[in-house]
Design a protein around this motif. Structure first.
Motif, PDB file in Angstrom:
ATOM      1  N   ALA A  30       0.828  -1.206   0.000  1.00 43.88           N
ATOM      2  CA  ALA A  30       0.000   0.000   0.000  1.00 43.88           C
ATOM      3  C   ALA A  30       0.863   1.257   0.000  1.00 43.88           C
ATOM      4  CB  ALA A  30      -0.925  -0.008   1.210  1.00 43.88           C
ATOM      5  N   THR A 120     -14.215  12.743  13.796  1.00 48.74           N
ATOM      6  CA  THR A 120     -14.629  11.339  13.830  1.00 48.74           C
ATOM      7  C   THR A 120     -14.521  10.674  12.463  1.00 48.74           C
ATOM      8  OG1 THR A 120     -16.951  11.885  13.466  1.00 48.74           O
ATOM      9  CG2 THR A 120     -16.228  11.672  15.756  1.00 48.74           C
ATOM     10  N   LEU A 121     -14.731  11.438  11.410  1.00 45.38           N
ATOM     11  CA  LEU A 121     -14.775  10.817  10.087  1.00 45.38           C
ATOM     12  C   LEU A 121     -13.394  10.668   9.466  1.00 45.38           C
ATOM     13  CD1 LEU A 121     -17.862  12.602   8.498  1.00 45.38           C
ATOM     14  CD2 LEU A 121     -17.744  10.306   9.441  1.00 45.38           C
ATOM     15  N   LYS A 140      -8.452   5.199  15.175  1.00 43.82           N
ATOM     16  CA  LYS A 140      -9.856   4.821  15.313  1.00 43.82           C
ATOM     17  C   LYS A 140     -10.290   4.902  16.773  1.00 43.82           C
ATOM     18  CE  LYS A 140     -13.004   0.966  14.943  1.00 43.82           C
ATOM     19  NZ  LYS A 140     -13.118  -0.484  14.828  1.00 43.82           N
ATOM     20  N   ASN A 141      -9.429   4.464  17.680  1.00 41.84           N
ATOM     21  CA  ASN A 141      -9.847   4.394  19.076  1.00 41.84           C
ATOM     22  C   ASN A 141     -10.190   5.773  19.642  1.00 41.84           C
ATOM     23  OD1 ASN A 141      -9.384   1.715  18.758  1.00 41.84           O
ATOM     24  ND2 ASN A 141      -7.762   1.535  20.294  1.00 41.84           N
ATOM     25  N   ARG A 143     -11.034   8.508  17.836  1.00 40.35           N
ATOM     26  CA  ARG A 143     -12.183   9.045  17.092  1.00 40.35           C
ATOM     27  C   ARG A 143     -13.484   8.376  17.517  1.00 40.35           C
ATOM     28  NH1 ARG A 143     -10.019   7.311  11.680  1.00 40.35           N
ATOM     29  NH2 ARG A 143     -12.152   7.711  10.989  1.00 40.35           N
ATOM     30  N   ALA A 144     -13.413   7.070  17.739  1.00 43.08           N
ATOM     31  CA  ALA A 144     -14.630   6.332  18.095  1.00 43.08           C
ATOM     32  C   ALA A 144     -15.105   6.702  19.496  1.00 43.08           C
ATOM     33  CB  ALA A 144     -14.366   4.832  18.011  1.00 43.08           C
ATOM     34  N   ARG A 145     -14.179   6.793  20.418  1.00 43.16           N
ATOM     35  CA  ARG A 145     -14.581   6.839  21.828  1.00 43.16           C
ATOM     36  C   ARG A 145     -14.749   8.232  22.406  1.00 43.16           C
ATOM     37  NH1 ARG A 145     -10.361   4.458  24.792  1.00 43.16           N
ATOM     38  NH2 ARG A 145     -11.657   4.817  26.611  1.00 43.16           N
ATOM     39  N   VAL A 147     -16.186  10.820  21.469  1.00 38.61           N
ATOM     40  CA  VAL A 147     -17.536  11.385  21.366  1.00 38.61           C
ATOM     41  C   VAL A 147     -18.530  10.633  22.244  1.00 38.61           C
ATOM     42  CG1 VAL A 147     -17.318  12.395  19.069  1.00 38.61           C
ATOM     43  CG2 VAL A 147     -17.943   9.994  19.283  1.00 38.61           C
ATOM     44  N   ARG A 148     -18.150   9.450  22.681  1.00 40.67           N
ATOM     45  CA  ARG A 148     -19.084   8.606  23.418  1.00 40.67           C
ATOM     46  C   ARG A 148     -18.781   8.611  24.913  1.00 40.67           C
ATOM     47  NH1 ARG A 148     -22.131   4.297  21.771  1.00 40.67           N
ATOM     48  NH2 ARG A 148     -22.536   2.741  23.373  1.00 40.67           N
TER      49      ARG A 148
ATOM     50  N   HIS B  15     -15.204   4.585   7.635  1.00 44.87           N
ATOM     51  CA  HIS B  15     -14.637   5.792   8.228  1.00 44.87           C
ATOM     52  C   HIS B  15     -15.495   6.333   9.352  1.00 44.87           C
ATOM     53  CE1 HIS B  15     -17.647   6.838   5.320  1.00 44.87           C
ATOM     54  NE2 HIS B  15     -17.789   7.990   5.943  1.00 44.87           N
ATOM     55  N   ASP B  16     -16.775   5.928   9.380  1.00 42.78           N
ATOM     56  CA  ASP B  16     -17.737   6.570  10.282  1.00 42.78           C
ATOM     57  C   ASP B  16     -17.682   5.890  11.646  1.00 42.78           C
ATOM     58  OD1 ASP B  16     -19.738   8.085  11.304  1.00 42.78           O
ATOM     59  OD2 ASP B  16     -21.328   7.288  10.027  1.00 42.78           O
ATOM     60  N   VAL B  17     -16.627   6.178  12.397  1.00 43.50           N
ATOM     61  CA  VAL B  17     -16.361   5.407  13.610  1.00 43.50           C
ATOM     62  C   VAL B  17     -16.885   6.068  14.878  1.00 43.50           C
ATOM     63  CG1 VAL B  17     -14.286   4.392  12.582  1.00 43.50           C
ATOM     64  CG2 VAL B  17     -14.070   6.395  14.079  1.00 43.50           C
ATOM     65  N   GLY B  18     -17.360   7.303  14.777  1.00 49.52           N
ATOM     66  CA  GLY B  18     -17.764   8.038  15.972  1.00 49.52           C
ATOM     67  C   GLY B  18     -18.803   7.274  16.776  1.00 49.52           C
ATOM     68  N   GLY B  19     -18.513   7.016  18.045  1.00 48.78           N
ATOM     69  CA  GLY B  19     -19.468   6.348  18.913  1.00 48.78           C
ATOM     70  C   GLY B  19     -19.320   4.845  18.973  1.00 48.78           C
ATOM     71  N   ARG B  20     -18.483   4.278  18.078  1.00 44.00           N
ATOM     72  CA  ARG B  20     -18.309   2.826  18.129  1.00 44.00           C
ATOM     73  C   ARG B  20     -17.464   2.423  19.334  1.00 44.00           C
ATOM     74  NH1 ARG B  20     -16.916   1.239  12.018  1.00 44.00           N
ATOM     75  NH2 ARG B  20     -18.600   2.420  11.043  1.00 44.00           N
ATOM     76  N   ALA B  21     -17.619   1.197  19.728  1.00 46.62           N
ATOM     77  CA  ALA B  21     -16.787   0.668  20.804  1.00 46.62           C
ATOM     78  C   ALA B  21     -15.366   0.488  20.267  1.00 46.62           C
ATOM     79  CB  ALA B  21     -17.343  -0.660  21.291  1.00 46.62           C
ATOM     80  N   ALA B  22     -14.382   0.815  21.070  1.00 50.31           N
ATOM     81  CA  ALA B  22     -12.984   0.675  20.641  1.00 50.31           C
ATOM     82  C   ALA B  22     -12.111   0.613  21.876  1.00 50.31           C
ATOM     83  CB  ALA B  22     -12.585   1.850  19.748  1.00 50.31           C
ATOM     84  N   ARG B  59     -11.490  11.959  -0.060  1.00 55.79           N
ATOM     85  CA  ARG B  59     -12.213  11.241   0.995  1.00 55.79           C
ATOM     86  C   ARG B  59     -13.086  10.158   0.393  1.00 55.79           C
ATOM     87  NH1 ARG B  59     -13.267  16.094   3.157  1.00 55.79           N
ATOM     88  NH2 ARG B  59     -15.447  15.902   2.614  1.00 55.79           N
ATOM     89  N   TYR B  70      -9.648  -0.669   5.332  1.00 56.12           N
ATOM     90  CA  TYR B  70      -9.592   0.541   6.154  1.00 56.12           C
ATOM     91  C   TYR B  70      -8.852   0.257   7.463  1.00 56.12           C
ATOM     92  CZ  TYR B  70     -11.102   4.966   8.219  1.00 56.12           C
ATOM     93  OH  TYR B  70     -11.119   6.216   8.787  1.00 56.12           O
ATOM     94  N   GLU B  71      -9.135  -0.883   8.060  1.00 59.95           N
ATOM     95  CA  GLU B  71      -8.466  -1.267   9.302  1.00 59.95           C
ATOM     96  C   GLU B  71      -6.995  -1.590   9.079  1.00 59.95           C
ATOM     97  OE1 GLU B  71      -9.376  -1.954  12.606  1.00 59.95           O
ATOM     98  OE2 GLU B  71     -11.306  -0.961  12.315  1.00 59.95           O
ATOM     99  N   LEU B  73      -4.875  -0.762   6.581  1.00 59.06           N
ATOM    100  CA  LEU B  73      -3.948   0.236   6.048  1.00 59.06           C
ATOM    101  C   LEU B  73      -3.641   1.311   7.079  1.00 59.06           C
ATOM    102  CD1 LEU B  73      -5.448   0.723   2.459  1.00 59.06           C
ATOM    103  CD2 LEU B  73      -3.575  -0.773   3.178  1.00 59.06           C
ATOM    104  N   TYR B  75      -2.487   5.294   8.020  1.00 59.23           N
ATOM    105  CA  TYR B  75      -3.107   6.560   7.637  1.00 59.23           C
ATOM    106  C   TYR B  75      -2.688   7.018   6.236  1.00 59.23           C
ATOM    107  CZ  TYR B  75      -4.448  11.445   7.868  1.00 59.23           C
ATOM    108  OH  TYR B  75      -4.993  12.655   7.600  1.00 59.23           O
ATOM    109  N   TRP B  79      -4.397   7.298   2.306  1.00 61.67           N
ATOM    110  CA  TRP B  79      -4.333   8.441   1.399  1.00 61.67           C
ATOM    111  C   TRP B  79      -3.774   8.028   0.042  1.00 61.67           C
ATOM    112  CZ3 TRP B  79      -6.798  12.797   1.666  1.00 61.67           C
ATOM    113  CH2 TRP B  79      -7.194  13.282   2.908  1.00 61.67           C
TER     114      TRP B  79
END
Lengths: 220, 118
Positions: A30, A120-121, A140-141, A143-145, A147-148, B15-22, B59, B70-71, B73, B75, B79
């Motif tokens: 990549a 977040t995006l 991701k961690n 960005r995801a968390r 906000v929550r 990409h829309d990860v806001g609020g997901r468990a992590a 984007r 997505y997971e 690769l 950052y 791009w």
């Protein structure tokens, strides 16, 4: 004024931390796609190696010292602070920063309010004012968390918030960037703007740090 | 926090990860490598030259990645994938020539004994 201070505010922020392994050479397929694209673009004259060099130099030159300088001015000049909070993009032009066409909003921390920024995006970040965003900001961690469960995430950063402190999380967009105006530490009344700027850390501008500590004058 | 009610919702894009468990945030710092700066500069210059019209175009390429890619690769790898997608989509480069260039880079590297000659 900040024009002739000998040190570069922001040059030494956060250097005490551990570093993730350096990926100095691209090895993954990549990453090689990126290297191949670059080669094709330069071979075709879409842009030159010299333009690339100048662009990297400019980007690498931006650092949190720029944001720190804005904060120091706001701490020192109440009228500027008022303009900054009313229209960040317009106010920072007074210090020579122009983010247009982006909107730029500065959020003030108070005794009862703590602000923190995320995208977040993706990874939107005021890079011209803060430099490259840290890896965790793009993770991701985070960005995801954040906000929550912002209090839990902030606790991981060492920020302990009392229950009566409200937390606001601000989600950046492609058109709108945020920066935090941290609280001025006590005991800094006599400092000039350059010395004040030196107290401001990158993380305090993102909101993952709340309290700034005045440096020991004897150490300077 | 262990509840993840929001994960019951469908995934509209990787990409829309806001609020997901992590998991916990890895706070360690990362120096931008030269090849990463080069991808960054490429994006800037392609926008500046009008080869790409805006960030939304890029984007789009990132948001089209499969959740697995997505997971997987990094950052700047995302791009790079997005720039490749956009340039092929616009006909600026052909997929074949990109593949051939990647292959020749790989050959150059193995010829150099694996030492990374840039």
């Amino acid at each position: 004024m900040t024009s002739d201070h000998p040190h570069d505010p922001g040059h030494d922020h956060d250097h005490a931390r551990t570093f993730q392994p350096d990926l100095s050479e691209p090895t993954s397929d990549a990453a090689l796609i990126g290297v191949a694209l670059r080669r094709l673009m330069i071979e075709r004259g879409v842009y030159s190696a010299e333009e690339e060099r100048a662009t990297i130099e400019r980007m690498a030159g931006a650092n949190p010292g720029n944001g720190a300088r804005i904060v120091a001015r706001a701490w020192s000049d109440p009228a500027f602070k008022e303009r900054l909070l009313a229209d960040g993009a317009e106010a920072i032009k007074e210090l020579g920063y122009d983010l247009s066409p982006l909107e730029f909003t500065v959020l003030e921390n108070t005794d009862r309010l703590h602000n923190v920024v995320v995208c977040t995006l993706c990874s939107c970040y005021p890079r011209a004012l803060l430099g490259q965003s840290p890896a965790w900001y793009k993770s991701k961690n985070y960005r995801a968390r954040v906000v929550r469960e912002p209090r839990a995430v902030l606790a991981e950063f060492g920020v302990a918030l009392a229950d009566d402190v409200e937390v606001r999380v601000h989600d950046s967009t492609a058109e709108l960037r945020y920066m935090i105006l941290p609280q001025r530490p006590a005991g800094t009344e006599g400092l000039d703007e350059a010395d004040l700027a030196a107290l401001v850390t990158r993380d305090s501008l993102i909101g993952t740090q709340r309290d700034l500590t005045p440096k020991d004058p004897a150490a300077r | 926090m262990s509840e993840n009610t929001q994960d019951a919702l469908p995934c509209w894009g990787p990409h829309d990860v806001g609020g997901r468990a992590a998991g916990p945030v890895d706070r360690s710092e990362h120096d931008t490598a030269q090849w990463e700066w080069q991808i960054d500069a490429m994006v800037r210059l392609l926008l500046q030259k009008g080869v790409l019209s805006d960030f939304a175009e890029l984007r789009d390429g990132i948001e089209k990645l499969t959740p697995e890619d997505y997971e997987r690769l990094g950052y700047y790898e995302r791009w790079a994938a997005a720039v490749a997608y956009a340039l092929i989509d616009k006909g600026v480069i052909a997929e074949d020539e990109l593949r051939a260039t990647v292959e020749s880079l790989k050959e150059g590297r193995s010829a150099a004994g694996g030492a990374g000659a840039a």
